[in-house]
Design a protein around this motif. Structure first.
Motif, PDB file in Angstrom:
ATOM      1  N   ASP A  85      38.188  33.128  13.708  1.00 50.33           N
ATOM      2  CA  ASP A  85      39.500  33.150  14.371  1.00 50.33           C
ATOM      3  C   ASP A  85      39.366  32.498  15.746  1.00 50.33           C
ATOM      4  O   ASP A  85      39.099  33.161  16.748  1.00 50.33           O
ATOM      5  CB  ASP A  85      39.989  34.594  14.491  1.00 50.33           C
ATOM      6  CG  ASP A  85      41.426  34.670  14.988  1.00 50.33           C
ATOM      7  OD1 ASP A  85      41.999  33.617  15.337  1.00 50.33           O
ATOM      8  OD2 ASP A  85      41.973  35.786  15.049  1.00 50.33           O
ATOM      9  N   VAL A  86      39.550  31.184  15.806  1.00 44.08           N
ATOM     10  CA  VAL A  86      39.366  30.467  17.071  1.00 44.08           C
ATOM     11  C   VAL A  86      40.434  30.838  18.089  1.00 44.08           C
ATOM     12  O   VAL A  86      40.186  30.811  19.301  1.00 44.08           O
ATOM     13  CB  VAL A  86      39.353  28.948  16.834  1.00 44.08           C
ATOM     14  CG1 VAL A  86      38.152  28.533  16.004  1.00 44.08           C
ATOM     15  CG2 VAL A  86      40.640  28.486  16.159  1.00 44.08           C
ATOM     16  N   ALA A  87      41.635  31.200  17.622  1.00 46.35           N
ATOM     17  CA  ALA A  87      42.692  31.596  18.557  1.00 46.35           C
ATOM     18  C   ALA A  87      42.305  32.871  19.297  1.00 46.35           C
ATOM     19  O   ALA A  87      42.523  32.990  20.510  1.00 46.35           O
ATOM     20  CB  ALA A  87      44.013  31.783  17.815  1.00 46.35           C
ATOM     21  N   ALA A  88      41.729  33.829  18.584  1.00 50.44           N
ATOM     22  CA  ALA A  88      41.295  35.074  19.235  1.00 50.44           C
ATOM     23  C   ALA A  88      40.177  34.794  20.239  1.00 50.44           C
ATOM     24  O   ALA A  88      40.150  35.372  21.331  1.00 50.44           O
ATOM     25  CB  ALA A  88      40.827  36.069  18.182  1.00 50.44           C
ATOM     26  N   VAL A  89      39.253  33.894  19.868  1.00 51.69           N
ATOM     27  CA  VAL A  89      38.168  33.541  20.790  1.00 51.69           C
ATOM     28  C   VAL A  89      38.734  32.882  22.041  1.00 51.69           C
ATOM     29  O   VAL A  89      38.362  33.218  23.167  1.00 51.69           O
ATOM     30  CB  VAL A  89      37.163  32.607  20.090  1.00 51.69           C
ATOM     31  CG1 VAL A  89      36.126  32.098  21.097  1.00 51.69           C
ATOM     32  CG2 VAL A  89      36.475  33.322  18.954  1.00 51.69           C
ATOM     33  N   ALA A  90      39.653  31.929  21.849  1.00 51.89           N
ATOM     34  CA  ALA A  90      40.244  31.228  22.992  1.00 51.89           C
ATOM     35  C   ALA A  90      40.992  32.198  23.898  1.00 51.89           C
ATOM     36  O   ALA A  90      40.912  32.107  25.129  1.00 51.89           O
ATOM     37  CB  ALA A  90      41.182  30.131  22.496  1.00 51.89           C
ATOM     38  N   ARG A  91      41.716  33.142  23.292  1.00 52.94           N
ATOM     39  CA  ARG A  91      42.475  34.111  24.089  1.00 52.94           C
ATOM     40  C   ARG A  91      41.531  35.001  24.903  1.00 52.94           C
ATOM     41  O   ARG A  91      41.775  35.278  26.081  1.00 52.94           O
ATOM     42  CB  ARG A  91      43.351  34.959  23.162  1.00 52.94           C
ATOM     43  CG  ARG A  91      44.403  35.781  23.879  1.00 52.94           C
ATOM     44  CD  ARG A  91      45.323  36.471  22.885  1.00 52.94           C
ATOM     45  NE  ARG A  91      46.086  35.507  22.098  1.00 52.94           N
ATOM     46  CZ  ARG A  91      45.862  35.228  20.822  1.00 52.94           C
ATOM     47  NH1 ARG A  91      44.881  35.854  20.167  1.00 52.94           N
ATOM     48  NH2 ARG A  91      46.606  34.355  20.184  1.00 52.94           N
ATOM     49  N   ALA A  92      40.441  35.430  24.298  1.00 53.91           N
ATOM     50  CA  ALA A  92      39.483  36.302  25.003  1.00 53.91           C
ATOM     51  C   ALA A  92      38.775  35.540  26.127  1.00 53.91           C
ATOM     52  O   ALA A  92      38.601  36.070  27.226  1.00 53.91           O
ATOM     53  CB  ALA A  92      38.460  36.849  24.004  1.00 53.91           C
ATOM     54  N   VAL A  93      38.386  34.293  25.853  1.00 60.49           N
ATOM     55  CA  VAL A  93      37.688  33.502  26.873  1.00 60.49           C
ATOM     56  C   VAL A  93      38.618  33.188  28.038  1.00 60.49           C
ATOM     57  O   VAL A  93      38.237  33.294  29.209  1.00 60.49           O
ATOM     58  CB  VAL A  93      37.128  32.213  26.252  1.00 60.49           C
ATOM     59  CG1 VAL A  93      36.607  31.269  27.337  1.00 60.49           C
ATOM     60  CG2 VAL A  93      36.022  32.538  25.267  1.00 60.49           C
ATOM     61  N   LEU A  94      39.851  32.805  27.725  1.00 58.05           N
ATOM     62  CA  LEU A  94      40.809  32.489  28.786  1.00 58.05           C
ATOM     63  C   LEU A  94      41.080  33.710  29.664  1.00 58.05           C
ATOM     64  O   LEU A  94      41.118  33.612  30.892  1.00 58.05           O
ATOM     65  CB  LEU A  94      42.108  31.981  28.162  1.00 58.05           C
ATOM     66  CG  LEU A  94      43.112  31.331  29.111  1.00 58.05           C
ATOM     67  CD1 LEU A  94      42.500  30.116  29.794  1.00 58.05           C
ATOM     68  CD2 LEU A  94      44.369  30.919  28.358  1.00 58.05           C
ATOM     69  N   GLY A  95      41.243  34.876  29.038  1.00 57.39           N
ATOM     70  CA  GLY A  95      41.438  36.097  29.826  1.00 57.39           C
ATOM     71  C   GLY A  95      40.215  36.456  30.639  1.00 57.39           C
ATOM     72  O   GLY A  95      40.329  36.914  31.782  1.00 57.39           O
ATOM     73  N   GLY A  96      39.017  36.231  30.075  1.00 60.53           N
ATOM     74  CA  GLY A  96      37.794  36.535  30.816  1.00 60.53           C
ATOM     75  C   GLY A  96      37.598  35.628  32.009  1.00 60.53           C
ATOM     76  O   GLY A  96      37.148  36.070  33.079  1.00 60.53           O
ATOM     77  N   ILE A  97      37.937  34.349  31.876  1.00 53.71           N
ATOM     78  CA  ILE A  97      37.830  33.425  33.008  1.00 53.71           C
ATOM     79  C   ILE A  97      38.813  33.812  34.091  1.00 53.71           C
ATOM     80  O   ILE A  97      38.485  33.823  35.284  1.00 53.71           O
ATOM     81  CB  ILE A  97      38.067  31.978  32.541  1.00 53.71           C
ATOM     82  CG1 ILE A  97      36.919  31.517  31.639  1.00 53.71           C
ATOM     83  CG2 ILE A  97      38.198  31.037  33.727  1.00 53.71           C
ATOM     84  CD1 ILE A  97      37.120  30.138  31.059  1.00 53.71           C
ATOM     85  N   ASP A  98      40.034  34.146  33.695  1.00 55.85           N
ATOM     86  CA  ASP A  98      41.047  34.533  34.670  1.00 55.85           C
ATOM     87  C   ASP A  98      40.648  35.803  35.415  1.00 55.85           C
ATOM     88  O   ASP A  98      40.941  35.966  36.602  1.00 55.85           O
ATOM     89  CB  ASP A  98      42.381  34.742  33.947  1.00 55.85           C
ATOM     90  CG  ASP A  98      43.539  34.883  34.913  1.00 55.85           C
ATOM     91  OD1 ASP A  98      43.472  34.298  36.004  1.00 55.85           O
ATOM     92  OD2 ASP A  98      44.518  35.581  34.587  1.00 55.85           O
TER      93      ASP A  98
END
Length: 291
Positions: free
Chosen positions: A201-214
């Motif tokens: 699930d690349v969308a879930a990975v992208a969402r988690a990474v984006l939130g972690g960077i923020d």
């Protein structure tokens, strides 16, 4: 008794997008034209009402089709994306200027503290001198910690280049070189994590990474491409530094640390910005602007 149509009607100029009595009258006129007009197709049932609605909603009614709505939405997203990219670029440039200035200030302040902590005349107490030297080490950890001053001849042979305009330009160039490496590392990360070579699930990975960077979450940031500190040497400095930069062997320990810091800061910033932009593009949202 209040007419139900009047009760739900809205005067022109309010937040209601359409004036319903007008639409009702126009709908009746369209139906009458379909029934009594010359050359009109003979329709009945769903076909009749469907054609009447089509004529009503595709005329100047304030309504738009899904295709028109998506077209406007895409245009708005492109505009916002361009503004966000400009903001991120301006933030990167501001961080670059701040990083160079802050590093120079830390080195100069630590040098003055070390000079004071190495003089019995300025700080008579040995205990207090050790405290001053410890404070200098905290401010400028790149310089090896030592309770004893360097010999005068060593300090004269390898002076710090703090405040040298040409050296500041060298640090800016090194930071730009680090940014280029960081952008390539971010592209590689995206290809194997959320791109064509990834799985799951690349969308879930992208969402988690984006939130972690923020949120500056270490658990996420530690998983991004890291700067190769151990691999930075004289050869890499020679390749990335401007042609008129001083040679690596001529740099003091503090200047070598400043060069590495500038390159690492550019690399790390570009990785975080590049990864955030790619995750946002996958999720079709705007990446948070760096501050």
């Amino acid at each position: 008794m209040t007419d139900p149509i009047e009760r739900h009607a809205h005067p022109r100029g309010t937040e209601e997008p359409s004036y319903w009595p007008d639409l009702g009258r126009r709908f009746q006129q369209i139906q009458a034209t379909l029934i009594h007009g010359d050359g009109e197709p003979v329709l009945s049932g769903d076909d009749f009402y469907g054609e009447a609605l089509r004529r009503l909603l595709t005329s100047d009614s304030g309504w738009m089709t899904r295709a028109e709505y998506e077209w406007h939405l895409r245009g708005h997203h492109v505009f916002n994306g361009s503004a966000a990219e400009t903001a991120r670029r301006q933030a990167r440039e501001a961080r670059a200027r701040y990083a160079v200035s802050a590093r120079a200030i830390r080195v100069e302040l630590a040098a003055r503290l070390r000079e004071a902590g190495s003089s019995e005349r300025i700080v008579p107490s040995r205990y207090r001198r050790d405290g001053v030297l410890l404070a200098a080490d905290w401010i400028d950890p790149a310089t090896p910690a030592s309770p004893y001053p360097q010999p005068e001849r060593d300090r004269e042979a390898m002076p710090s280049r703090t405040g040298d305009y040409r050296w500041s330009r060298v640090l800016e160039a090194l930071r730009a070189a680090g940014e280029q490496d960081g952008e390539q590392a971010a592209a590689w990360w995206a290809q194997y994590t959320i791109g064509g070579s990834s799985h799951g699930d690349v969308a879930a990975v992208a969402r988690a990474v984006l939130g972690g960077i923020d949120a500056c979450d270490p658990a996420v940031l530690d998983g991004l491409p890291a700067f190769d500190l151990a691999g930075y040497d004289a050869e890499r400095y020679r390749i990335q530094a401007p042609h008129d930069a001083p040679k690596w062997d001529d740099l003091s320990d503090a200047d070598r640390a400043a060069a590495i810091d500038a390159t690492r800061d550019g690399f790390t910033t570009a990785v975080e910005d590049g990864v955030a932009a790619r995750c946002a593009a996958l999720l079709d949202i705007d990446a948070p602007s760096a501050e």
